[in-house]
Design a protein around this motif. Structure first.
Motif, PDB file in Angstrom:
ATOM      1  N   GLY A   1      14.929  -4.723   3.037  1.00 46.10           N
ATOM      2  CA  GLY A   1      13.298  -5.602   3.141  1.00 46.10           C
ATOM      3  C   GLY A   1      12.242  -4.377   2.618  1.00 46.10           C
ATOM      4  N   GLY A   2      12.662  -3.390   2.322  1.00 45.03           N
ATOM      5  CA  GLY A   2      11.795  -2.166   2.021  1.00 45.03           C
ATOM      6  C   GLY A   2      11.171  -1.320   3.035  1.00 45.03           C
ATOM      7  N   GLU A   3      11.796  -1.557   4.332  1.00 50.10           N
ATOM      8  CA  GLU A   3      11.413  -0.881   5.316  1.00 50.10           C
ATOM      9  C   GLU A   3      12.084   0.576   4.964  1.00 50.10           C
ATOM     10  N   VAL A   4      11.683   1.780   5.650  1.00 49.04           N
ATOM     11  CA  VAL A   4      12.267   3.158   5.603  1.00 49.04           C
ATOM     12  C   VAL A   4      12.238   3.581   6.950  1.00 49.04           C
ATOM     13  N   TYR A   5      13.236   4.070   7.516  1.00 50.66           N
ATOM     14  CA  TYR A   5      13.389   4.670   8.887  1.00 50.66           C
ATOM     15  C   TYR A   5      13.608   6.069   8.345  1.00 50.66           C
ATOM     16  N   LEU A   6      12.562   6.719   8.729  1.00 50.88           N
ATOM     17  CA  LEU A   6      12.405   8.303   8.469  1.00 50.88           C
ATOM     18  C   LEU A   6      13.346   9.254   9.040  1.00 50.88           C
ATOM     19  N   LEU A   7      14.222  10.026   8.616  1.00 48.98           N
ATOM     20  CA  LEU A   7      15.068  10.931   9.413  1.00 48.98           C
ATOM     21  C   LEU A   7      14.380  12.000   9.753  1.00 48.98           C
ATOM     22  N   GLU A   8      14.760  12.240  11.240  1.00 48.32           N
ATOM     23  CA  GLU A   8      14.248  13.597  11.819  1.00 48.32           C
ATOM     24  C   GLU A   8      15.533  14.423  12.471  1.00 48.32           C
ATOM     25  N   PRO A   9      15.276  15.720  12.725  1.00 47.90           N
ATOM     26  CA  PRO A   9      16.103  16.218  13.623  1.00 47.90           C
ATOM     27  C   PRO A   9      16.024  15.821  15.100  1.00 47.90           C
TER      28      PRO A   9
ATOM     29  N   PRO B   1      12.355  18.270  -9.406  1.00 53.77           N
ATOM     30  CA  PRO B   1      11.051  18.442 -10.179  1.00 53.77           C
ATOM     31  C   PRO B   1      10.143  17.473  -9.553  1.00 53.77           C
ATOM     32  N   PRO B   2       8.758  17.722  -9.665  1.00 52.90           N
ATOM     33  CA  PRO B   2       7.825  16.846  -9.097  1.00 52.90           C
ATOM     34  C   PRO B   2       7.618  15.670 -10.267  1.00 52.90           C
ATOM     35  N   ARG B   3       7.217  14.467  -9.440  1.00 55.98           N
ATOM     36  CA  ARG B   3       7.144  13.352 -10.430  1.00 55.98           C
ATOM     37  C   ARG B   3       5.849  12.517  -9.961  1.00 55.98           C
ATOM     38  N   ARG B   4       5.897  11.580 -10.588  1.00 54.03           N
ATOM     39  CA  ARG B   4       4.817  10.492  -9.866  1.00 54.03           C
ATOM     40  C   ARG B   4       5.449   9.132  -9.388  1.00 54.03           C
ATOM     41  N   ILE B   5       4.930   8.767  -8.265  1.00 55.71           N
ATOM     42  CA  ILE B   5       5.344   7.639  -7.690  1.00 55.71           C
ATOM     43  C   ILE B   5       4.239   6.504  -7.514  1.00 55.71           C
ATOM     44  N   ALA B   6       4.177   5.391  -8.261  1.00 53.25           N
ATOM     45  CA  ALA B   6       3.198   4.548  -8.220  1.00 53.25           C
ATOM     46  C   ALA B   6       1.696   5.282  -8.372  1.00 53.25           C
ATOM     47  N   GLY B   7       1.679   6.379  -9.155  1.00 54.92           N
ATOM     48  CA  GLY B   7       0.549   6.883  -9.550  1.00 54.92           C
ATOM     49  C   GLY B   7       0.255   8.095  -8.576  1.00 54.92           C
ATOM     50  N   PHE B   8       0.936   8.283  -7.709  1.00 53.94           N
ATOM     51  CA  PHE B   8       0.461   9.312  -6.750  1.00 53.94           C
ATOM     52  C   PHE B   8       1.688  10.696  -7.209  1.00 53.94           C
ATOM     53  N   PRO B   9       1.162  11.913  -7.233  1.00 51.06           N
ATOM     54  CA  PRO B   9       2.077  12.991  -7.344  1.00 51.06           C
ATOM     55  C   PRO B   9       3.023  13.137  -6.285  1.00 51.06           C
TER      56      PRO B   9
ATOM     57  N   MET C   1       0.920  -1.165   0.151  1.00 48.14           N
ATOM     58  CA  MET C   1       0.031   0.161   0.083  1.00 48.14           C
ATOM     59  C   MET C   1       0.902   1.156   0.076  1.00 48.14           C
ATOM     60  N   LYS C   2       0.566   2.180  -0.763  1.00 52.86           N
ATOM     61  CA  LYS C   2       1.008   3.345  -0.872  1.00 52.86           C
ATOM     62  C   LYS C   2       0.431   4.441   0.007  1.00 52.86           C
ATOM     63  N   LEU C   3       1.344   5.274   0.710  1.00 54.56           N
ATOM     64  CA  LEU C   3       0.490   6.228   1.665  1.00 54.56           C
ATOM     65  C   LEU C   3       0.777   7.653   1.151  1.00 54.56           C
TER      66      LEU C   3
ATOM     67  N   ARG D   1       3.534  20.941   0.521  1.00 53.66           N
ATOM     68  CA  ARG D   1       4.105  20.120  -0.503  1.00 53.66           C
ATOM     69  C   ARG D   1       3.538  18.606  -0.399  1.00 53.66           C
ATOM     70  N   VAL D   2       3.347  17.967  -1.615  1.00 50.43           N
ATOM     71  CA  VAL D   2       2.827  16.619  -1.284  1.00 50.43           C
ATOM     72  C   VAL D   2       4.021  15.775  -1.646  1.00 50.43           C
ATOM     73  N   SER D   3       3.910  14.662  -0.992  1.00 49.16           N
ATOM     74  CA  SER D   3       4.884  13.540  -1.192  1.00 49.16           C
ATOM     75  C   SER D   3       4.415  12.157  -1.155  1.00 49.16           C
ATOM     76  N   ALA D   4       4.761  11.152  -1.824  1.00 51.00           N
ATOM     77  CA  ALA D   4       4.451   9.717  -1.663  1.00 51.00           C
ATOM     78  C   ALA D   4       5.455   9.031  -1.439  1.00 51.00           C
ATOM     79  N   ALA D   5       5.359   8.013  -0.328  1.00 49.62           N
ATOM     80  CA  ALA D   5       6.617   7.231  -0.041  1.00 49.62           C
ATOM     81  C   ALA D   5       5.814   5.916   0.461  1.00 49.62           C
ATOM     82  N   GLN D   6       6.910   4.967   0.290  1.00 46.86           N
ATOM     83  CA  GLN D   6       6.493   3.643   0.860  1.00 46.86           C
ATOM     84  C   GLN D   6       6.807   3.341   2.208  1.00 46.86           C
ATOM     85  N   LEU D   7       6.082   3.859   3.236  1.00 47.45           N
ATOM     86  CA  LEU D   7       6.205   3.692   4.626  1.00 47.45           C
ATOM     87  C   LEU D   7       5.606   2.590   5.479  1.00 47.45           C
ATOM     88  N   THR D   8       4.588   1.758   4.818  1.00 50.77           N
ATOM     89  CA  THR D   8       3.780   0.896   5.730  1.00 50.77           C
ATOM     90  C   THR D   8       4.623  -0.223   6.427  1.00 50.77           C
TER      91      THR D   8
END
Lengths: 84, 84
Positions: B65-73, B45-53, B1-3, B17-24
């Motif tokens: 394994g496709g997991e993403v650990y988001l960076l934060e300050p 530049p803007p692009r489409r990721i799996a159908g999402f802007p 699922m894309k979120l 801004r809008v972003s699409a990422a595989q975070l699930t």
């Protein structure tokens, strides 16, 4: 005050590296920095920063007053992963 | 699922801004993502990721394994700062 630090990674491709950064505005006490995860650019050539050798560039959000908010992965991630 | 998500910044140079990422994989429950600070590349530049802007690239450490650990300050920083 500059605070030289030592970075450790269990990723064999990276190993142990030294970095120098101006962190004392945001982190007056270095204790919480020990053992924490950081994000760094590791393929820059080594250079000297204010007299200290620095092999990697540890990344942070940079405030106008010299404060640095270090980046970290959340939740805690395996060591040595690439950023994308 | 894309979120698909929506990013907000109080820095007028960036705006909303809008972003699409595989975070699930890492964040099966999206609730803790709401309101959190992220680190993003905002001049691609803007692009489409799996159908999402997707207008910005939100950065994370990427596991095999496709997991993403988001960076934060850490500590939490003012919004809109540059990374260096």
């Amino acid at each position: 005050m500059k605070l030289p630090g030592r970075l450790l990674s269990d990723n064999r491709d990276i190993g142990e590296r030294v970095s120098a950064a101006q962190l004392t505005v945001t982190y007056p006490d270095p204790a919480p920095l020990i053992g924490r995860q950081v994000v760094a650019i590791v393929n820059f050539p080594p250079r000297r920063i204010a007299g200290f050798p620095s092999e990697v560039l540890v990344l942070g959000a940079m405030g106008a007053g010299g404060e640095v908010y270090l980046l970290e992965p959340d939740p805690e991630s395996p060591l040595g992963l690439r950023i994308g």
